[in-house]
Design a protein around this motif. Sequence first.
Motif, PDB file in Angstrom:
ATOM      1  N   THR A   1     105.423 -21.529 -10.509  1.00  0.00           N
ATOM      2  CA  THR A   1     104.050 -21.161 -10.853  1.00  0.00           C
ATOM      3  C   THR A   1     103.230 -20.915  -9.589  1.00  0.00           C
ATOM      4  O   THR A   1     102.451 -19.953  -9.506  1.00  0.00           O
ATOM      5  CB  THR A   1     103.392 -22.262 -11.703  1.00  0.00           C
ATOM      6  OG1 THR A   1     104.156 -22.457 -12.907  1.00  0.00           O
ATOM      7  CG2 THR A   1     101.968 -21.888 -12.078  1.00  0.00           C
ATOM      8  N   LEU A   2     103.416 -21.760  -8.581  1.00  0.00           N
ATOM      9  CA  LEU A   2     102.709 -21.582  -7.314  1.00  0.00           C
ATOM     10  C   LEU A   2     103.164 -20.313  -6.594  1.00  0.00           C
ATOM     11  O   LEU A   2     102.346 -19.581  -6.017  1.00  0.00           O
ATOM     12  CB  LEU A   2     102.923 -22.801  -6.416  1.00  0.00           C
ATOM     13  CG  LEU A   2     102.080 -24.040  -6.737  1.00  0.00           C
ATOM     14  CD1 LEU A   2     102.539 -25.227  -5.907  1.00  0.00           C
ATOM     15  CD2 LEU A   2     100.600 -23.763  -6.486  1.00  0.00           C
TER      16      LEU A   2
ATOM     17  N   TRP B   1      96.266 -18.708  -5.486  1.00  0.00           N
ATOM     18  CA  TRP B   1      97.184 -19.763  -5.046  1.00  0.00           C
ATOM     19  C   TRP B   1      96.434 -21.067  -4.766  1.00  0.00           C
ATOM     20  O   TRP B   1      96.862 -22.145  -5.201  1.00  0.00           O
ATOM     21  CB  TRP B   1      97.927 -19.299  -3.792  1.00  0.00           C
ATOM     22  CG  TRP B   1      98.850 -20.336  -3.224  1.00  0.00           C
ATOM     23  CD1 TRP B   1     100.077 -20.710  -3.704  1.00  0.00           C
ATOM     24  CD2 TRP B   1      98.612 -21.155  -2.083  1.00  0.00           C
ATOM     25  NE1 TRP B   1     100.620 -21.698  -2.925  1.00  0.00           N
ATOM     26  CE2 TRP B   1      99.742 -21.995  -1.917  1.00  0.00           C
ATOM     27  CE3 TRP B   1      97.559 -21.247  -1.166  1.00  0.00           C
ATOM     28  CZ2 TRP B   1      99.844 -22.915  -0.875  1.00  0.00           C
ATOM     29  CZ3 TRP B   1      97.662 -22.171  -0.126  1.00  0.00           C
ATOM     30  CH2 TRP B   1      98.781 -22.985   0.005  1.00  0.00           C
ATOM     31  N   LEU B   2      95.304 -20.982  -4.079  1.00  0.00           N
ATOM     32  CA  LEU B   2      94.528 -22.183  -3.775  1.00  0.00           C
ATOM     33  C   LEU B   2      94.003 -22.844  -5.040  1.00  0.00           C
ATOM     34  O   LEU B   2      93.982 -24.074  -5.158  1.00  0.00           O
ATOM     35  CB  LEU B   2      93.365 -21.830  -2.840  1.00  0.00           C
ATOM     36  CG  LEU B   2      93.749 -21.527  -1.384  1.00  0.00           C
ATOM     37  CD1 LEU B   2      92.558 -20.945  -0.633  1.00  0.00           C
ATOM     38  CD2 LEU B   2      94.257 -22.789  -0.689  1.00  0.00           C
ATOM     39  N   ARG B   3      93.576 -22.022  -5.987  1.00  0.00           N
ATOM     40  CA  ARG B   3      93.093 -22.562  -7.259  1.00  0.00           C
ATOM     41  C   ARG B   3      94.217 -23.290  -7.993  1.00  0.00           C
ATOM     42  O   ARG B   3      94.030 -24.412  -8.478  1.00  0.00           O
ATOM     43  CB  ARG B   3      92.537 -21.450  -8.136  1.00  0.00           C
ATOM     44  CG  ARG B   3      92.058 -21.949  -9.504  1.00  0.00           C
ATOM     45  CD  ARG B   3      91.812 -20.776 -10.444  1.00  0.00           C
ATOM     46  NE  ARG B   3      90.787 -19.886  -9.919  1.00  0.00           N
ATOM     47  CZ  ARG B   3      90.561 -18.665 -10.392  1.00  0.00           C
ATOM     48  NH1 ARG B   3      91.305 -18.200 -11.397  1.00  0.00           N
ATOM     49  NH2 ARG B   3      89.617 -17.919  -9.884  1.00  0.00           N
ATOM     50  N   GLN B   4      95.397 -22.661  -8.068  1.00  0.00           N
ATOM     51  CA  GLN B   4      96.513 -23.275  -8.768  1.00  0.00           C
ATOM     52  C   GLN B   4      96.946 -24.564  -8.072  1.00  0.00           C
ATOM     53  O   GLN B   4      97.269 -25.570  -8.722  1.00  0.00           O
ATOM     54  CB  GLN B   4      97.686 -22.299  -8.852  1.00  0.00           C
ATOM     55  CG  GLN B   4      98.818 -22.764  -9.763  1.00  0.00           C
ATOM     56  CD  GLN B   4      98.382 -22.928 -11.195  1.00  0.00           C
ATOM     57  OE1 GLN B   4      97.982 -21.970 -11.850  1.00  0.00           O
ATOM     58  NE2 GLN B   4      98.454 -24.150 -11.704  1.00  0.00           N
ATOM     59  N   LYS B   5      96.964 -24.533  -6.752  1.00  0.00           N
ATOM     60  CA  LYS B   5      97.329 -25.728  -5.991  1.00  0.00           C
ATOM     61  C   LYS B   5      96.348 -26.871  -6.270  1.00  0.00           C
ATOM     62  O   LYS B   5      96.740 -28.035  -6.405  1.00  0.00           O
ATOM     63  CB  LYS B   5      97.348 -25.390  -4.501  1.00  0.00           C
ATOM     64  CG  LYS B   5      97.877 -26.508  -3.616  1.00  0.00           C
ATOM     65  CD  LYS B   5      97.930 -26.062  -2.163  1.00  0.00           C
ATOM     66  CE  LYS B   5      98.431 -27.194  -1.273  1.00  0.00           C
ATOM     67  NZ  LYS B   5      98.451 -26.793   0.157  1.00  0.00           N
TER      68      LYS B   5
ATOM     69  N   ALA C   1     103.620 -11.287 -19.770  1.00  0.00           N
ATOM     70  CA  ALA C   1     103.272 -11.918 -18.495  1.00  0.00           C
ATOM     71  C   ALA C   1     104.424 -11.701 -17.530  1.00  0.00           C
ATOM     72  O   ALA C   1     105.576 -11.568 -17.943  1.00  0.00           O
ATOM     73  CB  ALA C   1     103.030 -13.416 -18.696  1.00  0.00           C
ATOM     74  N   LYS C   2     104.109 -11.661 -16.241  1.00  0.00           N
ATOM     75  CA  LYS C   2     105.139 -11.393 -15.235  1.00  0.00           C
ATOM     76  C   LYS C   2     106.285 -12.385 -15.312  1.00  0.00           C
ATOM     77  O   LYS C   2     107.448 -12.047 -15.080  1.00  0.00           O
ATOM     78  CB  LYS C   2     104.515 -11.389 -13.839  1.00  0.00           C
ATOM     79  CG  LYS C   2     103.608 -10.195 -13.585  1.00  0.00           C
ATOM     80  CD  LYS C   2     103.069 -10.192 -12.171  1.00  0.00           C
ATOM     81  CE  LYS C   2     102.207  -8.970 -11.916  1.00  0.00           C
ATOM     82  NZ  LYS C   2     101.669  -8.935 -10.534  1.00  0.00           N
ATOM     83  N   GLN C   3     105.959 -13.632 -15.623  1.00  0.00           N
ATOM     84  CA  GLN C   3     106.971 -14.681 -15.737  1.00  0.00           C
ATOM     85  C   GLN C   3     108.067 -14.313 -16.735  1.00  0.00           C
ATOM     86  O   GLN C   3     109.234 -14.670 -16.553  1.00  0.00           O
ATOM     87  CB  GLN C   3     106.290 -15.990 -16.165  1.00  0.00           C
ATOM     88  CG  GLN C   3     107.233 -17.112 -16.554  1.00  0.00           C
ATOM     89  CD  GLN C   3     106.505 -18.257 -17.248  1.00  0.00           C
ATOM     90  OE1 GLN C   3     105.273 -18.311 -17.250  1.00  0.00           O
ATOM     91  NE2 GLN C   3     107.244 -19.175 -17.834  1.00  0.00           N
ATOM     92  N   LYS C   4     107.714 -13.599 -17.790  1.00  0.00           N
ATOM     93  CA  LYS C   4     108.663 -13.295 -18.866  1.00  0.00           C
ATOM     94  C   LYS C   4     109.596 -12.136 -18.527  1.00  0.00           C
ATOM     95  O   LYS C   4     110.594 -11.925 -19.225  1.00  0.00           O
ATOM     96  CB  LYS C   4     107.902 -12.995 -20.165  1.00  0.00           C
ATOM     97  CG  LYS C   4     106.987 -14.128 -20.622  1.00  0.00           C
ATOM     98  CD  LYS C   4     107.736 -15.425 -20.882  1.00  0.00           C
ATOM     99  CE  LYS C   4     106.794 -16.524 -21.373  1.00  0.00           C
ATOM    100  NZ  LYS C   4     107.507 -17.795 -21.617  1.00  0.00           N
ATOM    101  N   ARG C   5     109.260 -11.350 -17.523  1.00  0.00           N
ATOM    102  CA  ARG C   5     110.106 -10.291 -16.980  1.00  0.00           C
ATOM    103  C   ARG C   5     110.575  -9.282 -18.028  1.00  0.00           C
ATOM    104  O   ARG C   5     111.763  -9.017 -18.206  1.00  0.00           O
ATOM    105  CB  ARG C   5     111.310 -10.879 -16.243  1.00  0.00           C
ATOM    106  CG  ARG C   5     110.956 -11.668 -15.001  1.00  0.00           C
ATOM    107  CD  ARG C   5     110.094 -10.909 -14.009  1.00  0.00           C
ATOM    108  NE  ARG C   5     110.730  -9.699 -13.513  1.00  0.00           N
ATOM    109  CZ  ARG C   5     111.502  -9.681 -12.424  1.00  0.00           C
ATOM    110  NH1 ARG C   5     111.732 -10.796 -11.745  1.00  0.00           N
ATOM    111  NH2 ARG C   5     112.012  -8.536 -12.006  1.00  0.00           N
TER     112      ARG C   5
END
Length: 366
Positions: free
Chosen positions: A130-131, A142-146, A215-219
């Motif tokens: 996810t990061l 990235w900073l928000r997710q972190k 979503a990009k994760q699902k490819r």
Amino acid sequence: MLTATDKLNFVLVVDSLAGGGAEKVVIELARAIHEIGHNAILVSLTKSTTYDIPQDIPVYFVFEQPKKALHSPWLRQRHATEVLATLKEIENRFGKLQTIFSNLDYSHYILTACNLPNVYYVIHNAVQQTLQRARKMGPLKWLRQKRLFSVLEGKKLITVSDGLKKEMESLNLFKPAHVTRIYNPFNIDKIRQLARMENAEIPPEPYIIHIGRFAKQKRHDVLFTALKQLPKEIKLVCLGANQNGIQQLADKMEVGNQVIVTGFQQNPYPWIVHAKCLALSSDFEGLSMVLAEALICQTPVVSTNCPFGPNELLTGPLSEYLVPVGDPEALAIALEKALNHPITIKKDLLNHLGHLNIAQQYVNLS
């Protein structure tokens, strides 16, 4: 049968009741806790809903503002105050709250600011991946997710797979107080009952099914590239949110004529049971609800061997249908094998994931 004095009160907090896998898990878990005789109360941070709201489960909505506002560090304490007020309202109605189970990033972010002792934080997705995905979207993302993840320092966690548990125990970003693995709950008999329902929209020709938001994760790009290598008469049914995005990508990749986009379905199981196989092409997951649901429906599956979950569901002979992440050629070969030589799925394969068993594991944490 539990008496009124034996009943415990469990609160399940989630970002929304929109159509994602984690949201579906939360609703199913609430129903299962209720079924074994305790009180389960749903708290949704926002009013975003696509799933049917259970009639026998109390549901509280906290905020009117869009979900994106809930990551604000400047408003975090104010949001926490509003959540605490909602929890106090629930306690006044039902009595002492035994345990609170927080689900998804915004819920974690706000619940950790409430400084409550009886909270478990349920991790539904891979942190490192996810990061990495957030980093590709820019430094601010990235900073928000972190920041959202870092609030889990010293907290009690539940992960939905063994792979996720190992990741939580080895991260440098935060060190949890304790990590427990509890798989997602599945009402196996109900899934099979719903799978027998008629649906006139289901296509008569042979098809592969993919279930997941755009979503990009699902490819979807990997999936569509694999589809190009299969016979043209094989269709691909895509169930999920953002129909336009899926169809536009399919058209761009010149497989639009083979792809059937239906959008979100309250009951996806007839679609699953009539499919020749289910395909999962993700870069990462937490467990993968749809793989488990397909196996419960005794539908063959092909999946990327992504972190985390698929290799905990596809074991023994089924492990032959795990393919490398981001490899459309390997995915196409495995899909062709599943179509031409379908493997028999044992009916009792996932009985250990039965919803009442899983609900009891949650209750036992109290």
